[in-house]
Design a protein around this motif. Structure first.
Motif, PDB file in Angstrom:
ATOM      1  N   ALA A   1      -2.234   8.373  10.437  1.00 59.08           N
ATOM      2  CA  ALA A   1      -1.460   7.749   9.358  1.00 59.08           C
ATOM      3  C   ALA A   1      -2.334   6.646   8.781  1.00 59.08           C
ATOM      4  N   PHE A   2      -2.205   6.430   7.468  1.00 61.36           N
ATOM      5  CA  PHE A   2      -2.986   5.334   6.867  1.00 61.36           C
ATOM      6  C   PHE A   2      -2.341   4.881   5.566  1.00 61.36           C
TER       7      PHE A   2
ATOM      8  N   ALA B   1      -7.399  -2.902  -2.310  1.00 61.55           N
ATOM      9  CA  ALA B   1      -7.954  -3.934  -1.434  1.00 61.55           C
ATOM     10  C   ALA B   1      -8.757  -3.317  -0.293  1.00 61.55           C
ATOM     11  N   ALA B   2      -8.152  -2.374   0.443  1.00 59.66           N
ATOM     12  CA  ALA B   2      -8.778  -1.823   1.636  1.00 59.66           C
ATOM     13  C   ALA B   2      -9.413  -0.458   1.382  1.00 59.66           C
ATOM     14  N   ALA B   3      -9.051   0.213   0.323  1.00 58.44           N
ATOM     15  CA  ALA B   3      -9.289   1.642   0.084  1.00 58.44           C
ATOM     16  C   ALA B   3      -8.393   2.428   1.046  1.00 58.44           C
TER      17      ALA B   3
ATOM     18  N   MET C   1       0.843  -1.194   0.000  1.00 56.11           N
ATOM     19  CA  MET C   1       0.000   0.000   0.000  1.00 56.11           C
ATOM     20  C   MET C   1       0.880   1.245   0.000  1.00 56.11           C
ATOM     21  N   ASN C   2       0.344   2.321  -0.528  1.00 55.09           N
ATOM     22  CA  ASN C   2       0.992   3.628  -0.375  1.00 55.09           C
ATOM     23  C   ASN C   2       0.683   4.132   1.029  1.00 55.09           C
ATOM     24  N   VAL C   3       1.477   5.096   1.487  1.00 53.00           N
ATOM     25  CA  VAL C   3       1.298   5.536   2.860  1.00 53.00           C
ATOM     26  C   VAL C   3       1.087   7.049   2.925  1.00 53.00           C
ATOM     27  N   PHE C   4       0.208   7.462   3.834  1.00 50.63           N
ATOM     28  CA  PHE C   4      -0.103   8.881   4.054  1.00 50.63           C
ATOM     29  C   PHE C   4       0.024   9.223   5.531  1.00 50.63           C
ATOM     30  N   PHE C   5       0.397  10.465   5.785  1.00 50.19           N
ATOM     31  CA  PHE C   5       0.385  10.989   7.152  1.00 50.19           C
ATOM     32  C   PHE C   5      -0.457  12.258   7.153  1.00 50.19           C
ATOM     33  N   VAL C   6      -1.191  12.464   8.244  1.00 46.74           N
ATOM     34  CA  VAL C   6      -1.966  13.693   8.394  1.00 46.74           C
ATOM     35  C   VAL C   6      -1.262  14.552   9.437  1.00 46.74           C
TER      36      VAL C   6
ATOM     37  N   LEU D   1       5.222   2.566  -5.985  1.00 47.00           N
ATOM     38  CA  LEU D   1       4.151   2.269  -6.939  1.00 47.00           C
ATOM     39  C   LEU D   1       3.130   3.415  -6.913  1.00 47.00           C
ATOM     40  N   ALA D   2       2.771   3.884  -8.073  1.00 48.96           N
ATOM     41  CA  ALA D   2       1.804   4.997  -8.167  1.00 48.96           C
ATOM     42  C   ALA D   2       0.389   4.449  -8.031  1.00 48.96           C
ATOM     43  N   GLY D   3      -0.106   4.374  -6.817  1.00 42.38           N
ATOM     44  CA  GLY D   3      -1.421   3.800  -6.565  1.00 42.38           C
ATOM     45  C   GLY D   3      -2.534   4.684  -7.116  1.00 42.38           C
ATOM     46  N   ILE D   4      -3.588   4.043  -7.581  1.00 38.35           N
ATOM     47  CA  ILE D   4      -4.751   4.783  -8.057  1.00 38.35           C
ATOM     48  C   ILE D   4      -5.544   5.299  -6.852  1.00 38.35           C
ATOM     49  N   THR D   5      -5.544   4.549  -5.770  1.00 36.13           N
ATOM     50  CA  THR D   5      -6.170   5.039  -4.538  1.00 36.13           C
ATOM     51  C   THR D   5      -5.374   6.229  -3.991  1.00 36.13           C
ATOM     52  N   ARG D   6      -4.048   6.137  -4.100  1.00 37.92           N
ATOM     53  CA  ARG D   6      -3.186   7.250  -3.680  1.00 37.92           C
ATOM     54  C   ARG D   6      -3.600   8.521  -4.409  1.00 37.92           C
ATOM     55  N   ARG D   7      -3.732   8.426  -5.710  1.00 42.85           N
ATOM     56  CA  ARG D   7      -4.103   9.616  -6.472  1.00 42.85           C
ATOM     57  C   ARG D   7      -5.516  10.076  -6.147  1.00 42.85           C
ATOM     58  N   THR D   8      -6.409   9.124  -5.916  1.00 49.11           N
ATOM     59  CA  THR D   8      -7.782   9.464  -5.537  1.00 49.11           C
ATOM     60  C   THR D   8      -7.779  10.272  -4.230  1.00 49.11           C
TER      61      THR D   8
END
Ligand SMILES: *Cc1c(COP(=O)(O)O)cnc(C)c1O
Length: 454
Positions: free
Chosen positions: A393-394, A399-401, A331-336, A352-359
């Motif tokens: 963080a997420f 798979a999970a969104a 999965m790609n990773v994000f922090f708030v 990897l350039a995730g499509i969920t990442r871009r969403t």
């Protein structure tokens, strides 16, 4: 409303393209084509006469459409059509060899108890490539009963891993409709993976049509149950039988599908993550930005060890300095930050350039959050958790969104995020993305593409 999105997106893109080093992947920001927008013959990016030319032109097509979200992707395909090869497949070329009604199986009913990826639908799609047919072309597309492959033991994919895959889903709506989520983006990315693995591109318009046909044939397998979906796995493998290391002259592309239950079986709960410094997932200028088997092969032992220690996934650091956060598991990773800024690692070539990442980036921007793609060191993350700046963080993926992270273990110390509870940004993103996918929230960005299932 949509035009303001376009403006912000093109601002983002023009900034990115100006400073982008040439080695950086192009996928990050390509145009999201809306459904049905590209029916003109010019948009049929196809299959050109020689494999290397077509791979290169797929790249430039991608590049040209990448930076101009506000212009029609159909227009930007013009230059690509100029190098189009002799063979052009349409959905009418797909031969159907379907099971008689009485041989079709009953799809599983209890999606909550379903193990992922064990039950496949009745049919699969296949199309073959041969460099010696018409100067190199995809041919013989068909939908056939799900079956084992007949593969020579010397097939190149089995020895040198020349392979590409995708992961996407079809969502059943309460009103009986079936929708795909940004399917062109998946096939565009598949072509980028193909390019990186020296494999010939597939016409993404054709592939979307082929997929719709397959989903339609097996539409009874699409769950119309909240948070369940039909998982779709397009795959491309090198099939030429020769042990010499080389670019294969033959390929098989196939698409298989399996019903999938909700990712979170016991509610939308945060998971624990281990910063695994023992292994590298992907190296710089290696294959990390490609969706290919070897990235998973490189991570499989790391993930296994993580799970043995009770963690859901590993967090991987960059392979050069061993400092920067790259991805968690697959999965790609994000922090708030401070509840209002979204940060995710910039696509440096090993991510990897995730499509969920871009969403998530597009939604965050649209909602007025600050969104930043930049290198983020593990030290900064840990300090941010300690100071309270990192409020959430997420992970993101099909798979999970959204997969909230409750704790990160780094060098033996556990760092808890948001008291190990799902935060408001992760919750809002999850509800919105899964709501659009399920047809319960208005699809303002035209992410959905419907399958005609009558
Ligand atoms: C597929 C994948 C993702 C997520 O991509 P989505 O398009 O969002 O599903 C992230 N990281 C890796 C390594 C992947 O293979």
């Amino acid at each position: 409303m949509l035009s303001s999105v376009r403006v912000t997106a093109s601002r983002l893109l023009s900034g990115a393209s100006a400073s982008r080093p040439s080695s950086e992947p192009l996928f990050r920001a390509f145009s999201a084509t809306s459904s049905g927008a590209c029916n003109s013959p010019l948009s049929r990016s196809v299959l050109s006469s020689t494999h290397s030319v077509s791979a290169a032109s797929a790249h430039s097509w991608t590049q040209s459409s990448l930076y101009h979200r506000s212009t029609s992707p159909c227009q930007s395909a013009t230059s690509y059509s100029a190098v189009r090869g002799a063979t052009e497949l349409t959905k009418d070329d797909i031969v159907l060899e379907l099971l008689p009604e009485e041989k079709r199986r009953q799809p599983p009913e209890n999606y909550l108890q379903l193990n992922f990826g064990e039950h496949f639908t009745d049919h699969m799609f296949m199309v073959e490539y041969d460099a010696n047919v018409k100067g190199g072309s995809w041919h013989s597309p068909k939908i056939v009963p799900y079956q084992s492959l007949k593969l020579d033991p010397a097939a190149l994919v089995l020895h040198y891993g020349q392979e590409a895959f995708e992961g996407m889903k079809a969502y059943g709506h309460q009103d009986g409709k079936v929708a795909l989520f940004r399917p062109r983006d998946n096939f565009l990315r598949l072509n980028q993976t193909n390019h990186r693995l020296a494999m010939p591109p597939l016409d993404e318009e054709f592939m979307v049509e082929a997929l719709k046909k397959l989903v339609r044939v097996d539409s009874r397998w699409v769950p119309h149950v909240p948070l369940a979906s039909l998982y779709i796995r397009p795959t491309v493998i090198a099939t030429e039988a020769v042990l010499g290391v080389k670019v294969s002259k033959k390929y098989l592309c196939y698409v298989i599908m399996c019903p999938s239950g909700p990712y979170f079986k016991s509610g939308f709960e945060p998971v624990d993550i281990l910063v695994n410094e023992a292994y590298t997932r992907a190296s710089l200028r290696g294959l990390g930005a490609a969706k290919t088997a070897s990235n998973y092969a490189a991570a499989i032992l790391a993930e296994h060890e993580c799970k043995k220690e009770g963690f859901a996934q590993c967090l991987y650091l960059d392979s050069v300095e061993r400092r920067y956060v790259e991805e968690i598991g697959a999965m790609n990773v994000f922090f708030v930050l401070d509840g209002k800024e979204l940060i995710t690692p910039r696509l440096t070539g090993s991510i990897l350039a995730g499509i969920t990442r871009r969403t998530v980036l597009e939604l965050g921007e649209y909602w007025g959050l600050r969104v930043t793609e930049r290198r983020t060191s593990i030290k900064e993350v840990i300090r941010g958790i300690q100071s309270g700046r990192v409020t959430e963080a997420f992970g993101t993926g099909t798979a999970a969104a959204i997969c909230p992270i409750g704790m990160i273990q780094y060098r033996g110390t556990k760092y808890e995020i948001n008291q190990h509870k799902t935060g408001p940004v992760a919750r809002r993103l999850f509800d919105h993305i899964t709501g659009v996918q399920a047809g319960k929230i208005e699809d303002e960005f035209n992410w959905l593409e419907y399958v005609n299932v009558e």
